[in-house]
Design a protein around this motif. Structure first.
Motif, PDB file in Angstrom:
ATOM      1  N   MET A  39      73.390  11.565  22.634  1.00  0.00           N
ATOM      2  CA  MET A  39      72.192  12.243  23.156  1.00  0.00           C
ATOM      3  C   MET A  39      70.929  11.419  22.942  1.00  0.00           C
ATOM      4  N   SER A  40      70.995  10.371  22.121  1.00  0.00           N
ATOM      5  CA  SER A  40      69.806   9.588  21.778  1.00  0.00           C
ATOM      6  C   SER A  40      69.873   8.154  22.299  1.00  0.00           C
ATOM      7  N   LEU A  41      70.678   7.886  23.288  1.00  0.00           N
ATOM      8  CA  LEU A  41      70.851   6.513  23.778  1.00  0.00           C
ATOM      9  C   LEU A  41      69.539   5.879  24.248  1.00  0.00           C
ATOM     10  N   ASP A  42      68.591   6.700  24.674  1.00  0.00           N
ATOM     11  CA  ASP A  42      67.305   6.157  25.117  1.00  0.00           C
ATOM     12  C   ASP A  42      66.509   5.525  23.970  1.00  0.00           C
ATOM     13  N   LEU A  43      66.887   5.765  22.726  1.00  0.00           N
ATOM     14  CA  LEU A  43      66.193   5.158  21.576  1.00  0.00           C
ATOM     15  C   LEU A  43      66.577   3.697  21.379  1.00  0.00           C
ATOM     16  N   PHE A  44      67.660   3.264  22.032  1.00  0.00           N
ATOM     17  CA  PHE A  44      68.171   1.933  21.807  1.00  0.00           C
ATOM     18  C   PHE A  44      67.704   0.957  22.864  1.00  0.00           C
ATOM     19  N   GLU A  45      67.504  -0.265  22.441  1.00  0.00           N
ATOM     20  CA  GLU A  45      66.944  -1.326  23.262  1.00  0.00           C
ATOM     21  C   GLU A  45      67.912  -1.767  24.348  1.00  0.00           C
ATOM     22  N   ASN A  46      67.357  -2.107  25.498  1.00  0.00           N
ATOM     23  CA  ASN A  46      68.142  -2.744  26.551  1.00  0.00           C
ATOM     24  C   ASN A  46      68.040  -4.242  26.375  1.00  0.00           C
ATOM     25  N   PHE A  47      69.166  -4.923  26.429  1.00  0.00           N
ATOM     26  CA  PHE A  47      69.188  -6.379  26.289  1.00  0.00           C
ATOM     27  C   PHE A  47      69.239  -7.007  27.666  1.00  0.00           C
ATOM     28  N   SER A  48      68.406  -7.991  27.836  1.00  0.00           N
ATOM     29  CA  SER A  48      68.432  -8.801  29.053  1.00  0.00           C
ATOM     30  C   SER A  48      68.010 -10.208  28.652  1.00  0.00           C
ATOM     31  N   PRO A  49      68.879 -11.193  28.904  1.00  0.00           N
ATOM     32  CA  PRO A  49      68.531 -12.563  28.482  1.00  0.00           C
ATOM     33  C   PRO A  49      67.365 -13.137  29.264  1.00  0.00           C
TER      34      PRO A  49
END
Length: 138
Positions: free
Chosen positions: A128-138
């Motif tokens: 339910m809290s996945l939006d708290l985690f960073e998106n990685f993009s090189p």
């Protein structure tokens, strides 16, 4: 690709938690795990061709059997491996350990860690809290 970092002291239950988290994340996409081996060294089998190829200087040496592929890769920082996973279109990269990295973290146990966004959560709380985690993009 979402980076979900799990930190905690040895024996705190990180691996058990990740084993429960993986099937729930798999319902939403592909999952990879990067494990910090800490003071342990991963030993490649002596006398095997994939070991010989790596020792000869191959940047990547891969062995493939009927169920899986196992790779030895010279790049050995979390960011190097995250780049490889990103290029493989992985949706969720779980990092176990590397607690000095500044990614948003789930802390298991009593550890005090920088950038802790969840402490001793349930798997459903993480989902339910996945939006708290960073998106990685090189």
């Amino acid at each position: 690709m979402k980076i979900i970092q799990i930190a905690g002291s040895s024996g705190s239950g990180k691996t058990t938690f990740i084993r429960k988290l993986i099937p729930e994340l798999k319902k939403q996409g592909t999952v990879a795990v990067i494990k910090h081996l800490g003071d342990h060294t991963y030993h490649m089998d002596e006398g095997k061709d994939t070991t010989f190829f790596f020792e000869a200087g191959a940047d990547i040496s891969v062995g493939i059997d009927s169920h899986k592929a196992v790779a030895a890769i010279r790049k050995n920082t979390p960011e190097d491996i995250l780049g490889i996973l990103f290029n493989q279109r992985i949706d969720f990269a779980i990092i176990e350990g590397f607690k000095q990295r500044t990614y948003p973290k789930i802390v298991i146990g009593n550890l005090t860690a920088e950038n802790c966004v969840l402490s001793n959560p349930s798997v459903s709380e993480v989902i339910m809290s996945l939006d708290l985690f960073e998106n990685f993009s090189p």
